[in-house]
Design a protein around this motif. Sequence first.
Motif, PDB file in Angstrom:
ATOM      1  N   ASN A 336     -15.912 -10.086 -23.298  1.00  0.00           N
ATOM      2  CA  ASN A 336     -17.156  -9.502 -22.785  1.00  0.00           C
ATOM      3  C   ASN A 336     -16.830  -8.404 -21.780  1.00  0.00           C
ATOM      4  O   ASN A 336     -16.388  -8.684 -20.671  1.00  0.00           O
ATOM      5  N   GLU A 337     -17.042  -7.153 -22.140  1.00  0.00           N
ATOM      6  CA  GLU A 337     -16.692  -6.029 -21.265  1.00  0.00           C
ATOM      7  C   GLU A 337     -17.645  -5.894 -20.076  1.00  0.00           C
ATOM      8  O   GLU A 337     -17.394  -5.082 -19.176  1.00  0.00           O
ATOM      9  N   HIS A 338     -18.736  -6.657 -20.060  1.00  0.00           N
ATOM     10  CA  HIS A 338     -19.680  -6.625 -18.944  1.00  0.00           C
ATOM     11  C   HIS A 338     -19.757  -8.000 -18.265  1.00  0.00           C
ATOM     12  O   HIS A 338     -20.782  -8.366 -17.699  1.00  0.00           O
ATOM     13  N   PHE A 339     -18.638  -8.723 -18.323  1.00  0.00           N
ATOM     14  CA  PHE A 339     -18.609 -10.087 -17.798  1.00  0.00           C
ATOM     15  C   PHE A 339     -19.064 -10.143 -16.345  1.00  0.00           C
ATOM     16  O   PHE A 339     -19.840 -11.012 -15.955  1.00  0.00           O
ATOM     17  N   TRP A 340     -18.580  -9.217 -15.533  1.00  0.00           N
ATOM     18  CA  TRP A 340     -18.838  -9.303 -14.094  1.00  0.00           C
ATOM     19  C   TRP A 340     -20.284  -8.951 -13.756  1.00  0.00           C
ATOM     20  O   TRP A 340     -20.937  -9.669 -13.002  1.00  0.00           O
ATOM     21  N   THR A 341     -20.796  -7.866 -14.300  1.00  0.00           N
ATOM     22  CA  THR A 341     -22.171  -7.475 -13.988  1.00  0.00           C
ATOM     23  C   THR A 341     -23.165  -8.505 -14.523  1.00  0.00           C
ATOM     24  O   THR A 341     -24.232  -8.704 -13.926  1.00  0.00           O
ATOM     25  N   GLN A 342     -22.829  -9.173 -15.608  1.00  0.00           N
ATOM     26  CA  GLN A 342     -23.753 -10.140 -16.198  1.00  0.00           C
ATOM     27  C   GLN A 342     -23.614 -11.545 -15.611  1.00  0.00           C
ATOM     28  O   GLN A 342     -24.492 -12.386 -15.827  1.00  0.00           O
ATOM     29  N   GLY A 343     -22.533 -11.789 -14.873  1.00  0.00           N
ATOM     30  CA  GLY A 343     -22.299 -13.151 -14.396  1.00  0.00           C
ATOM     31  C   GLY A 343     -22.144 -13.275 -12.896  1.00  0.00           C
ATOM     32  O   GLY A 343     -21.544 -14.239 -12.415  1.00  0.00           O
ATOM     33  N   LEU A 344     -22.699 -12.319 -12.141  1.00  0.00           N
ATOM     34  CA  LEU A 344     -22.469 -12.290 -10.697  1.00  0.00           C
ATOM     35  C   LEU A 344     -22.865 -13.580  -9.987  1.00  0.00           C
ATOM     36  O   LEU A 344     -22.233 -13.969  -9.007  1.00  0.00           O
ATOM     37  N   ASN A 345     -23.911 -14.232 -10.448  1.00  0.00           N
ATOM     38  CA  ASN A 345     -24.391 -15.448  -9.773  1.00  0.00           C
ATOM     39  C   ASN A 345     -23.954 -16.726 -10.488  1.00  0.00           C
ATOM     40  O   ASN A 345     -24.487 -17.795 -10.211  1.00  0.00           O
ATOM     41  N   SER A 346     -22.982 -16.608 -11.382  1.00  0.00           N
ATOM     42  CA  SER A 346     -22.533 -17.785 -12.129  1.00  0.00           C
ATOM     43  C   SER A 346     -21.717 -18.716 -11.236  1.00  0.00           C
ATOM     44  O   SER A 346     -21.106 -18.283 -10.257  1.00  0.00           O
ATOM     45  N   PRO A 347     -21.685 -20.014 -11.562  1.00  0.00           N
ATOM     46  CA  PRO A 347     -20.886 -20.973 -10.773  1.00  0.00           C
ATOM     47  C   PRO A 347     -19.406 -20.601 -10.715  1.00  0.00           C
ATOM     48  O   PRO A 347     -18.752 -20.811  -9.684  1.00  0.00           O
ATOM     49  N   LYS A 348     -18.857 -20.055 -11.808  1.00  0.00           N
ATOM     50  CA  LYS A 348     -17.437 -19.711 -11.832  1.00  0.00           C
ATOM     51  C   LYS A 348     -17.115 -18.624 -10.819  1.00  0.00           C
ATOM     52  O   LYS A 348     -16.133 -18.725 -10.069  1.00  0.00           O
ATOM     53  N   ILE A 349     -17.934 -17.579 -10.765  1.00  0.00           N
ATOM     54  CA  ILE A 349     -17.691 -16.495  -9.814  1.00  0.00           C
ATOM     55  C   ILE A 349     -17.962 -16.962  -8.389  1.00  0.00           C
ATOM     56  O   ILE A 349     -17.221 -16.626  -7.454  1.00  0.00           O
ATOM     57  N   SER A 350     -18.990 -17.792  -8.205  1.00  0.00           N
ATOM     58  CA  SER A 350     -19.289 -18.310  -6.864  1.00  0.00           C
ATOM     59  C   SER A 350     -18.145 -19.165  -6.334  1.00  0.00           C
ATOM     60  O   SER A 350     -17.761 -19.063  -5.158  1.00  0.00           O
TER      61      SER A 350
END
Length: 480
Positions: A336-350
């Motif tokens: 997913n080339e937009h992983f970060w912009t699409q997952g900013l509030n995800s548990p993994k990134i948090s």
Amino acid sequence: MLNKIVGREEEIKLLNKYAESGKAEFVALYGRRRVGKTFLVNKVFKDRLTFSMTGVLDGDKNAQIHAFTDALDIYGQPTNKQPKNWYEAFQMLRHFLADKNKKNKPCIVFIDELPCFETRKSDFVSALGYFWNSWASLQDNMMLIVCGSATSWMKKNIIDNHGGLHDRITHEMHLKEFNLHETEEYLCAYGFPWDRIMIMQTYMAIGGIPYYLSLLDPAESLAQNIDRLFFKADGEMRREFKRLYKTLFASPEPYIAIVEALFSKKKGMTRDEIAKSIGTNANGYLTKMLQSLVDCDIVRFYNVKNKTISTRNGLYQLLDFYSLFYLHFIKKQPTNEHFWTQGLNSPKISAWMGLSFERICLTHIAQIKNALSISGIKTEYYSWRSVNSGNEQNAQIDLVIERADRMINICEAKYSDMPYLLDKEEYEKLNTRIALFKQQTGFGGGIIPTFITVNGLQRNSYSEHIVAQITLDDLFVSSR
């Protein structure tokens, strides 16, 4: 690469001081890949370099000597024949410098990527030692700067050399990555409209490595930059991991195995635990590899106050922000080339942000001490683990600052964009850890619970008991 120096004021001052010292100076400059060593020397001395050459990555002896003769040609000394060995090469350099040398100004020689030159049976280091001892060290205006990313090699073969270069280095300079203050200074100088939370999140992903920072685009958001650099199929930072370790170590595979093992244990591992994890013996060779990773600013070694872990062993912890980010998100080759912009509030990134904030605190101890007004007090900092006596659960404190005034700061690092809520359950757990610490260590002085957060604590009946609070702004203070 951006073309002006930001930060490095102390290093610039020292380099100019050494150049004007009026005596022969031999300076060893080292630091990890992309930290800005070459950029620093070239910008400080610009057109003042009398001679400069750089090694060829993965080149054999012939390639390295060809690079040397090519450098002579660039500086105005064409050669009709290639020297047979490094002794002949340095003899040619001596004649060139003798003709160029002017007593009223420094004669500055810069040899970059030094470890590349020491190929199999090349005798480069021996020839360099002979060049310095027999001639260069006798020139009062000589300044020889040698530089390399392979920190462990530089220390073993140049700084701690037991042969011809023994005790010949007059100054060693370990160029480290920027701290938060210097990172902010850099980004502001190049027009980034980012607040301190965004700068901190940048630091979490790539650390304070100037070259990595230079890849950021101020016209994009931080999330867009991360997607472009890491998650696009051809992203520049996606390919950096293997290059980094190949530059640092001749045989990078066992070092990467150690790094990956440490990544799996966020609190760190003993040498014996690492040996078991990677399937090797806890011998002197492993100890040398671990020390090399520490020297390269990839891993930190720290003491733990615990009866089951000796001070001699201690714990090793992965502290390189880029490696942590890569192993956390990129190693499995996301598509997913937009992983970060699409997952900013995800548990993994948090969860990653919470872990990375703890790491940032551990790399900004000087700023923490400054915020606590204890910079002038002798301190020791370490982690602590409780000894399980049977019933209670194990307790751990990641950062204990023990002071010479018989006070201790027990530090809790908590990440949240909003003021952090300290509730009853967490407050009681904190008091339990403090009680266990006092009981098991026998410490009889004063203990100060200390919270390090982004925006402070939410005010309630529990936060009123936390008199020592440090915020993100405190971590951005210069340590110089």
